[in-house]
Write a protein that holds these residues in place. Structure first.
Motif, short mmCIF file in Angstrom:
data_model
loop_
_atom_site.label_atom_id
_atom_site.label_comp_id
_atom_site.label_asym_id
_atom_site.label_seq_id
_atom_site.Cartn_x
_atom_site.Cartn_y
_atom_site.Cartn_z
N LEU A 1 6.34 -10.08 6.84
CA LEU A 1 5.12 -9.55 6.24
C LEU A 1 5.41 -8.79 4.94
N LEU A 2 6.55 -8.12 4.89
CA LEU A 2 6.90 -7.36 3.68
C LEU A 2 7.11 -8.25 2.47
N ILE A 3 7.49 -9.50 2.71
CA ILE A 3 7.68 -10.43 1.59
C ILE A 3 6.39 -10.58 0.79
N PHE A 4 5.25 -10.48 1.46
CA PHE A 4 3.96 -10.69 0.80
C PHE A 4 3.37 -9.38 0.25
N MET A 5 4.14 -8.29 0.33
CA MET A 5 3.64 -7.00 -0.13
C MET A 5 4.36 -6.50 -1.37
N ASN A 6 5.14 -7.36 -2.03
CA ASN A 6 6.02 -6.87 -3.08
C ASN A 6 5.30 -6.39 -4.33
N ARG A 7 4.00 -6.57 -4.40
CA ARG A 7 3.27 -6.06 -5.57
C ARG A 7 2.98 -4.57 -5.45
N SER A 8 3.06 -4.04 -4.27
CA SER A 8 2.76 -2.62 -4.06
C SER A 8 3.95 -1.92 -3.42
N ILE A 9 4.64 -1.10 -4.19
CA ILE A 9 5.79 -0.38 -3.67
C ILE A 9 5.37 0.61 -2.59
N VAL A 10 4.26 1.28 -2.79
CA VAL A 10 3.78 2.27 -1.82
C VAL A 10 3.50 1.59 -0.47
N LEU A 11 2.86 0.42 -0.52
CA LEU A 11 2.56 -0.31 0.71
C LEU A 11 3.84 -0.76 1.41
N MET A 12 4.81 -1.26 0.65
CA MET A 12 6.08 -1.68 1.24
C MET A 12 6.80 -0.51 1.89
N ARG A 13 6.82 0.63 1.21
CA ARG A 13 7.47 1.80 1.78
C ARG A 13 6.82 2.22 3.08
N ALA A 14 5.49 2.32 3.06
CA ALA A 14 4.77 2.78 4.25
C ALA A 14 4.94 1.81 5.41
N PHE A 15 4.79 0.51 5.14
CA PHE A 15 4.88 -0.47 6.22
C PHE A 15 6.30 -0.55 6.78
N SER A 16 7.30 -0.46 5.91
CA SER A 16 8.68 -0.50 6.36
C SER A 16 9.00 0.70 7.24
N ALA A 17 8.52 1.88 6.85
CA ALA A 17 8.77 3.09 7.64
C ALA A 17 8.06 3.02 8.99
N ILE A 18 6.81 2.58 8.99
CA ILE A 18 6.04 2.49 10.24
C ILE A 18 6.68 1.47 11.18
N SER A 19 7.10 0.34 10.63
CA SER A 19 7.77 -0.68 11.44
C SER A 19 9.06 -0.15 12.05
N SER A 20 9.80 0.63 11.28
CA SER A 20 11.06 1.20 11.78
C SER A 20 10.80 2.20 12.90
N ILE A 21 9.73 2.98 12.77
CA ILE A 21 9.37 3.91 13.84
C ILE A 21 9.01 3.15 15.11
N ALA A 22 8.27 2.05 14.95
CA ALA A 22 7.92 1.21 16.11
C ALA A 22 9.17 0.64 16.77
N ALA A 23 10.15 0.24 15.97
CA ALA A 23 11.40 -0.29 16.52
C ALA A 23 12.16 0.79 17.30
N ILE A 24 12.15 2.03 16.78
CA ILE A 24 12.79 3.14 17.50
C ILE A 24 12.12 3.35 18.85
N ALA A 25 10.78 3.36 18.85
CA ALA A 25 10.04 3.57 20.10
C ALA A 25 10.35 2.47 21.11
N ALA A 26 10.37 1.21 20.64
CA ALA A 26 10.65 0.09 21.56
C ALA A 26 12.07 0.18 22.12
N ALA A 27 13.03 0.52 21.26
CA ALA A 27 14.42 0.63 21.72
C ALA A 27 14.60 1.80 22.68
N ALA A 28 13.91 2.91 22.43
CA ALA A 28 14.01 4.08 23.31
C ALA A 28 13.44 3.76 24.70
N VAL A 29 12.31 3.06 24.74
CA VAL A 29 11.74 2.65 26.02
C VAL A 29 12.69 1.69 26.74
#
Length: 492
Positions: A18-46
Motif C-alpha cells: 500500500l505504501l508504494i501507492f502513497m509516495n506523493r505524500s511524505i506525511v501519509l507515508m510516515r503516518a501509515f508506516s508508523a501505524i502499521s508498525s504499531i499493529a505489527a508490534i501488537a500482533a507479535a505481542a499477542v
C-alpha cells in the motif's frame, strides 16, 4: 487463534504494498508506516503471550498438512524475535522521520523498510527450509533498495559488493536445499529432523550441514565470512545501518540455531566443535577491529562481529544454559545495536564526521547524548543491570559445563575490550577540551528518542529478568528439546 502466526508477516507485507501507492505524500507515508508498525508490534505481542499460555502455534497454508504443504510455526524463540523485530522496525521508522531526508523518503524508502520487516519476520516464523530461502530473498531484495537509496558514491560501490556476495550465498543456499531434498525427500524442518534421526546423519548429510553453515555464516557475519559487512553497513544512512545491524545478521544466526538444534544434531562432535572454533575466531577478529578503528560507525560494526561470535559460541557449546544464554544475548544485541547506530547517526548529524580524532568536548552542549553513549557502552559489554549481563552469564556457565574453558574465558575477556572500544567514543568524543569549531547546541530529539526507548528496553530486560525469564526459558526449552517442536508441527 493459529491465524495469529501470519500477522507479523502479513501486516508489514500489506503495508509495503500500500505504501508504494502513497509516495506523493511524505506525511501519509510516515503516518501509515508508523501505524502499521504499531499493529505489527501488537500482533507479535499477542502471539508471544499465546505461545506462552497455549504452546507452539502452527498454521498450515492452504490446509495442506506437513510435509506436503507450507507451514508457519511460532514457538517462543521465533515469537520473541518477531516481537523484537517489530519494535525495532517501529523505532527505526520514527528515527527516519528526522534522519533519512525527504529525497530518500520519496524513492520508496518506507515500502522497502516494511518489505524488509516482512522478510525478517517470515524467516523467523517459517517451518520449511525452502520458504526460509524465499523469505531471505524478500529481505535481501528490500535491503538492496535500502543500501543504494540516495545514490552516493560509497553506497553504489558497497552495494555492488553486498549484492554479489549475497547472490553467491543464495546460490549456495539453493544448492544445499536441493541436495538435502534429494537425500531426504522433504524440506519441512520438523520432518527433516525425524528422517535424519531415523536414518542417522551420514557423511553426506554432514557435508550438507557444513554447506548450510557456510550459507548462514555468510549472512550472519561469522569469521572468515564477515568481510562484506564493515563496508556494506557503513555506506547507508544511520537509519538503514540500524536496521541492518539489528536484524540482518540475526536472521543468519537464527537459521544456524534452528537447523543445528533441530535438524543437524547427530554429528555434534564435528559440526558443533567446528562452530566453537569459528565462534572463537569471530570474537577475536571482531574485538581487534573494534579497538583498532577511530571511526564511530566502524567501532559499532565490528562489535556486531564480536556479538555474532558470542551468540554462536552459546549455540555451539550445546548445553541448556548456553542455549538459553544465546536467546537472551541475541535479543539483547538486536536492541543495543539498534540504539548504538541511532546514537552514532545523531553524533554524525551533530559533527559531520565519524572520526573520533576530529571531535571532543561535546559533553558541554550535549550531555544527554554523551550519557546515552555511556549507557550503551556498559549495556553492550554486559554490565549489570543491563540486558547483556544475564545472557553472557548463562553462555559462560554453559561454556564451562561443556568443558570449553579457554574459549569461555576468551569470551569473558572480550567483554572488557568491547567496553573499552565503545567507551573510546564516550571519552574521546565527549570529554576533553571543546574544539574551536565545535558544533553549537542543537536539537537532536528526533534522533535520540528512539534510541532512548531501546536503552530503556535494555534496562527493563536486565531489571525485569525475573518477570521475563519464563518466556526465555520456554524459548530455550524448545531448542534443547526439539521433540516438542516436532510434535507441534507433525501432530495428526
Amino acid at each position: 487463534m493459529n491465524n495469529l502466526v501470519i500477522l507479523p508477516i502479513l501486516i508489514p507485507l500489506m503495508a509495503a504494498i500500500l505504501l508504494i501507492f502513497m509516495n506523493r505524500s511524505i506525511v501519509l507515508m510516515r503516518a501509515f508506516s508508523a501505524i502499521s508498525s504499531i499493529a505489527a508490534i501488537a500482533a507479535a505481542a499477542v502471539l508471544v503471550q499465546t505461545v506462552y499460555t497455549d504452546g507452539i502455534q502452527t498454521l498450515y497454508l492452504g490446509g495442506w498438512k506437513p510435509p506436503f504443504g507450507i507451514s508457519l510455526v511460532a514457538d517462543q524463540f521465533a515469537s520473541l524475535l518477531a516481537l523484537t523485530t517489530a519494535i525495532i522496525g517501529f523505532l527505526t521508522v520514527l528515527y527516519s522521520f528526522r534522519s533519512i531526508g525527504e529525497k530518500r523518503e520519496r524513492f520508496f524508502y518506507y515500502p522497502a523498510v516494511q518489505f524488509l520487516l516482512a522478510g525478517v519476520s517470515g524467516a523467523f516464523l517459517t517451518g520449511d527450509l525452502f520458504n526460509l530461502f524465499v523469505f531471505f530473498e524478500v529481505l535481501l531484495m528490500a535491503s538492496y533498495v535500502l543500501i543504494v537509496i540516495g545514490g552516493t558514491k560509497i553506497q553504489l560501490r558497497e552495494s555492488l559488493k553486498y549484492i554479489v556476495f549475497n547472490i553467491i550465498s543464495s546460490a549456495l543456499f539453493v544448492i544445499g536445499v536441493a541436495y538435502l531434498y534429494a537425500v531426504t525427500g522433504t524440506l519441512n524442518m520438523a520432518d527433516l529432523s525425524v528422517r535424519i534421526s531415523e536414518s542417522g546423519q551420514t557423511g553426506l548429510i554432514t557435508v550438507i550441514a557444513v554447506l548450510f553453515l557456510i550459507v548462514f555464516g555468510l549472512k550472519g557475519g561469522i569469521f572468515p565470512l564477515y568481510f562484506w559487512m564493515p563496508g556494506s553497513y557503513y555506506a547507508p544512512p544511520a537509519a538503514v545501518s540500524a536496521l541492518f545491524g539489528a536484524l540482518l545478521t540475526k536472521v543468519g544466526l537464527y537459521a544456524i540455531t534452528r537447523v543445528f538444534t533441530l535438524i543437524f544434531t547427530q554429528d555434534a562432535a564435528f559440526t558443533h566443535q567446528l562452530m566453537v572454533w569459528l565462534a572463537a575466531l569471530t570474537i577475536i577478529f571482531g574485538v581487534i577491529g573494534s579497538i583498532a578503528y577511530w571511526d564511530v560507525q566502524k567501532i559499532i560494526i565490528y562489535n556486531i562481529v564480536t556479538a555474532v561470535g558470542v551468540i554462536l559460541f552459546g549455540i555451539a557449546a550445546n548445553t541448556p544454559a548456553s542455549i538459553e544464554g544465546s536467546v537472551y544475548y541475541l535479543i539483547h544485541d538486536m536492541i543495543i545495536k539498534g540504539a548504538l547506530f541511532m546514537l552514532g547517526g545523531a553524533l554524525f548529524a551533530l559533527t559531520g564526521t565519524n572520526n573520533l580524532k576530529k571531535m571532543s568536548g561535546l559533553i558541554k552542549n550535549h550531555p544527554v547524548l554523551g550519557w546515552m553513549f555511556m549507557i550503551s557502552a556498559v549495556s553492550l559489554a554486559g554490565v549489570p543491570p543491563f540486558s547483556g549481563f544475564i545472557g553472557k552469564l548463562k553462555i559462560a556457565e554453559g561454556g564451562f559445563l561443556s568443558g570449553e574453558f579457554v574459549i569461555t574465558l576468551l569470551m569473558l575477556l572480550s567483554s572488557l575490550l568491547v567496553l573499552y572500544s565503545v567507551m573510546k567514543i564516550f571519552i574521546n568524543g565527549f570529554w576533553g577540551d571543546e574544539q574551536e569549531d565545535a558544533p553549537a547546541k542543537r536539537q537532536l530529539k528526533g534522533y535520540m528518542y528512539p534510541a532512548a526507548v531501546l536503552l530503556f528496553l535494555s534496562l527493563a530486560i536486565g531489571l525485569g529478568t525475573e518477570l521475563i525469564a519464563p518466556y526465555f526459558h520456554q524459548a530455550a526449552d524448545t531448542l534443547v528439546n526439539p521433540e516438542k517442536y516436532i510434535e507441534a508441527v507433525l501432530k495428526e
